[in-house]
Design a protein around this motif. Structure first.
Motif, PDB file in Angstrom:
ATOM      1  N   VAL A 195      86.075 -15.529  18.744  1.00  0.00           N
ATOM      2  CA  VAL A 195      85.373 -16.808  18.895  1.00  0.00           C
ATOM      3  C   VAL A 195      83.860 -16.665  18.870  1.00  0.00           C
ATOM      4  O   VAL A 195      83.138 -17.653  18.750  1.00  0.00           O
ATOM      5  N   PHE A 196      83.360 -15.450  19.003  1.00  0.00           N
ATOM      6  CA  PHE A 196      81.913 -15.290  19.040  1.00  0.00           C
ATOM      7  C   PHE A 196      81.535 -13.897  18.576  1.00  0.00           C
ATOM      8  O   PHE A 196      82.183 -12.922  18.915  1.00  0.00           O
ATOM      9  N   LEU A 197      80.480 -13.856  17.777  1.00  0.00           N
ATOM     10  CA  LEU A 197      80.005 -12.576  17.259  1.00  0.00           C
ATOM     11  C   LEU A 197      78.489 -12.616  17.249  1.00  0.00           C
ATOM     12  O   LEU A 197      77.888 -13.589  16.778  1.00  0.00           O
ATOM     13  N   GLU A 198      77.894 -11.598  17.805  1.00  0.00           N
ATOM     14  CA  GLU A 198      76.437 -11.534  17.839  1.00  0.00           C
ATOM     15  C   GLU A 198      76.011 -10.238  17.172  1.00  0.00           C
ATOM     16  O   GLU A 198      76.397  -9.159  17.609  1.00  0.00           O
ATOM     17  N   VAL A 199      75.246 -10.375  16.072  1.00  0.00           N
ATOM     18  CA  VAL A 199      74.757  -9.183  15.370  1.00  0.00           C
ATOM     19  C   VAL A 199      73.245  -9.117  15.531  1.00  0.00           C
ATOM     20  O   VAL A 199      72.592 -10.142  15.737  1.00  0.00           O
ATOM     21  N   PRO A 200      72.663  -7.918  15.455  1.00  0.00           N
ATOM     22  CA  PRO A 200      71.222  -7.792  15.693  1.00  0.00           C
ATOM     23  C   PRO A 200      70.398  -8.298  14.503  1.00  0.00           C
ATOM     24  O   PRO A 200      70.905  -8.423  13.396  1.00  0.00           O
ATOM     25  N   ASP A 201      69.128  -8.573  14.760  1.00  0.00           N
ATOM     26  CA  ASP A 201      68.211  -8.981  13.701  1.00  0.00           C
ATOM     27  C   ASP A 201      67.888  -7.793  12.795  1.00  0.00           C
ATOM     28  O   ASP A 201      67.949  -6.644  13.223  1.00  0.00           O
ATOM     29  N   VAL A 202      67.549  -8.109  11.561  1.00  0.00           N
ATOM     30  CA  VAL A 202      67.077  -7.066  10.643  1.00  0.00           C
ATOM     31  C   VAL A 202      65.836  -6.412  11.256  1.00  0.00           C
ATOM     32  O   VAL A 202      64.972  -7.093  11.817  1.00  0.00           O
ATOM     33  N   GLY A 203      65.788  -5.078  11.171  1.00  0.00           N
ATOM     34  CA  GLY A 203      64.643  -4.366  11.739  1.00  0.00           C
ATOM     35  C   GLY A 203      64.936  -3.761  13.106  1.00  0.00           C
ATOM     36  O   GLY A 203      64.192  -2.906  13.590  1.00  0.00           O
ATOM     37  N   THR A 204      66.049  -4.195  13.717  1.00  0.00           N
ATOM     38  CA  THR A 204      66.424  -3.642  15.029  1.00  0.00           C
ATOM     39  C   THR A 204      66.806  -2.166  14.873  1.00  0.00           C
ATOM     40  O   THR A 204      67.477  -1.795  13.920  1.00  0.00           O
ATOM     41  N   GLU A 205      66.347  -1.365  15.832  1.00  0.00           N
ATOM     42  CA  GLU A 205      66.752   0.043  15.846  1.00  0.00           C
ATOM     43  C   GLU A 205      68.072   0.160  16.603  1.00  0.00           C
ATOM     44  O   GLU A 205      68.196  -0.377  17.709  1.00  0.00           O
ATOM     45  N   VAL A 206      69.060   0.813  15.998  1.00  0.00           N
ATOM     46  CA  VAL A 206      70.324   1.029  16.708  1.00  0.00           C
ATOM     47  C   VAL A 206      70.531   2.526  16.924  1.00  0.00           C
ATOM     48  O   VAL A 206      70.006   3.358  16.179  1.00  0.00           O
ATOM     49  N   THR A 207      71.291   2.835  17.959  1.00  0.00           N
ATOM     50  CA  THR A 207      71.506   4.230  18.332  1.00  0.00           C
ATOM     51  C   THR A 207      73.002   4.513  18.390  1.00  0.00           C
ATOM     52  O   THR A 207      73.765   3.704  18.929  1.00  0.00           O
TER      53      THR A 207
END
Lengths: 369, 129
Positions: B41-53
């Motif tokens: 029911v809900f999905l949150e993805v990061p903004d372009v440019g976000t650093e992920v680890t």
């Protein structure tokens, strides 16, 4: 640490045969979903679905004057009930907090003029309620029987529920009014049929012996009733803004705070446990009130998330979901009375960020008559 | 129920997959994970440019009953995020491995993926014993 084995209802095998996903719930191993929560939800709103609710507590009370005794346990005036009628109400502690929400069904007098009552309570609170009732009832004056493990209880819910059930009984179930009940015959066997439920739709709850219950489940399945689990039961009841005990209401919340003032009949009945606490609350006014929240975006407010107003924490979410029929994220929350007005804008803290929500009227969904 | 786990993908024991295209990793979650969650029911993805680890949360996925962190299988910078899927997360179950990708990450250390599970190993993990 040893884990106590989960109880299984007589319909456990039927659920497994349908590939239901099972979860532990209040000491029971119950189906959380069959084909999918959304599908099951829509089936109940548009057609008919069925839930195994055999895990719920089922008591019967019998005696010359059961009424006088049970009147002391609840804030509702049970003397209004005619045989075949029922009352949704709450057990209260002396502080006016809700021990449980439950339904009292009055069946009338038997041949020896004994009053017969049926009580159906939440699964998680069955033992607590039983203990409380036995402590506060004079058991020399009445017989208390716990049928919880002896009966199957199936909730058949949805606009087409009546047609599916009518096909399996000779009794005219259309004569049962909402919150009415009947000692009937289903599939040739004795059945207690009540026009009650927890979905916001028309429907019935049918209590029968285990073997009959298995047969009833199978019969309903073969006529196209959709098997439903606890997941859709939760989304359905939340759209109808029905409280879930242990989540939206508990021992420290009064019915006046929980939007259940309509079942408190202070004027028409005498003393009951919690009466003075409720009178005081009514006089002084409650400080918090259960409200409906509609989220303004896709984010879902969940149990225990904080509600903020002007940057200050003012309340708490008790239940929340994406509501399949309403089509948006909804929640129940406690807010200070001054903010508990439809149209009031607040914010909910979700994983560290604030999201706008608006106070709306409950229920979120109402079935068309 | 048996699900598809395409052979050209790499998998983690937290049910994410990666598909390497040059120095960009396409990240999503497996059909098994989606089935376990139930209706999304809900999905949150990061903004372009976000650093992920690697191993840390890059977003959130919610079903009717549960809220789960999405764990990044790689370290790097998000170069694209599937906002279309975030707007209609109920579609994720239809096609988890192509339309249902979640983020594309420009990775800093390709060796991070070397220890990932193969399709066969992952299948053994979720269907085994």
């Amino acid at each position: 640490m040893t884990q106590e084995a989960l109880l299984r209802t007589p319909l456990y095998d039927a659920a497994i045969a349908l590939n239901a996903r099972m979860v532990g719930f209040s000491g029971w191993e119950m189906p959380v979903q069959f084909a999918g929560i959304g599908q099951e939800h829509h089936a109940v709103r548009k057609d008919a679905g069925m839930f195994d609710i055999s895990h719920m507590g089922k008591f019967s009370l019998q005696g010359k004057d059961v009424l006088t005794q049970i009147q002391r346990l609840v804030p509702s005036d049970l003397s209004r009930l005619q045989p075949g009628q029922a009352q949704y109400t709450v057990l209260l502690n002396p502080q006016g907090g809700i021990i449980d929400d439950l339904i009292f069904y009055y069946q009338g007098l038997d041949l020896s003029d004994q009053q017969r009552w049926v009580v159906i309570v939440n699964a998680a609170t069955t033992q607590k309620d039983k203990t409380w009732m036995l402590e506060n009832l004079d058991t020399r004056q009445l017989t208390f029987h716990d049928h919880s493990l002896e009966k199957v209880l199936i909730a058949l819910q949805g606009p087409k529920a009546i047609a599916h059930l009518q096909a399996l009984t000779q009794d005219d179930i259309s004569s049962i009014k909402p919150f009415g009940h009947l000692e009937a015959t289903v599939l040739g066997n004795p059945a207690f049929i009540a026009r009650t439920g927890y979905t916001g739709e028309d429907g019935f709850e049918v209590m029968v012996d285990p073997a009959v219950g298995v047969e009833l489940w199978r019969s309903l399945l073969s006529t196209g009733v959709v098997p439903c689990g606890l997941g859709s039961r939760d989304t359905l009841r939340l759209e109808a803004a029905m409280a879930l005990y242990g989540q939206d209401i508990n021992d420290s919340i009064s019915p006046l705070e929980a939007g259940l003032g309509w079942l408190v009949h202070l004027d028409s009945k005498g003393d009951f446990i919690g009466r003075s606490a409720l009178e005081r609350q009514k006089q002084e006014g409650v400080k918090r009130r259960l409200v409906g929240l509609q989220m303004q975006g896709r984010n879902i407010a969940r149990h225990d998330y904080s509600v903020l107003f002007e940057g200050k924490e003012v309340g708490i979410v008790t239940s929340g979901t994406l509501a399949p029929t309403v089509g948006s994220a909804i929640a129940l929350a406690y807010l200070p009375v001054e903010l508990a007005q439809p149209g009031q804008q607040v914010e909910v803290s979700i994983r560290g960020k604030l999201y706008p929500a608006i106070v709306v009227k409950r229920p979120f969904y109402r079935a068309k008559k | 129920m048996a699900f598809e786990y395409p052979d050209h993908l790499k998998y983690t024991d937290t049910h994410e997959y990666t598909q390497l295209e040059g120095d960009v990793a396409i990240v999503g979650i497996t059909a098994f994970a989606i089935d376990q969650l139930g209706d999304i029911v809900f999905l949150e993805v990061p903004d372009v440019g976000t650093e992920v680890t690697k191993g840390e949360s890059f977003g959130t996925i919610e079903s009717v009953k549960a809220v789960e962190d999405l764990k990044s299988p790689v370290t790097g910078t998000v170069v694209e995020a599937n906002t279309e899927m975030a707007d209609a997360p109920e579609n994720l179950a239809n096609d988890p491995y192509s339309a249902g990708w979640l983020i594309k990450v420009k990775i800093s250390d390709p060796s991070e993926i070397e220890n990932s599970l193969s399709a066969e190993q992952y299948r053994g993990l979720v269907e085994g014993s």
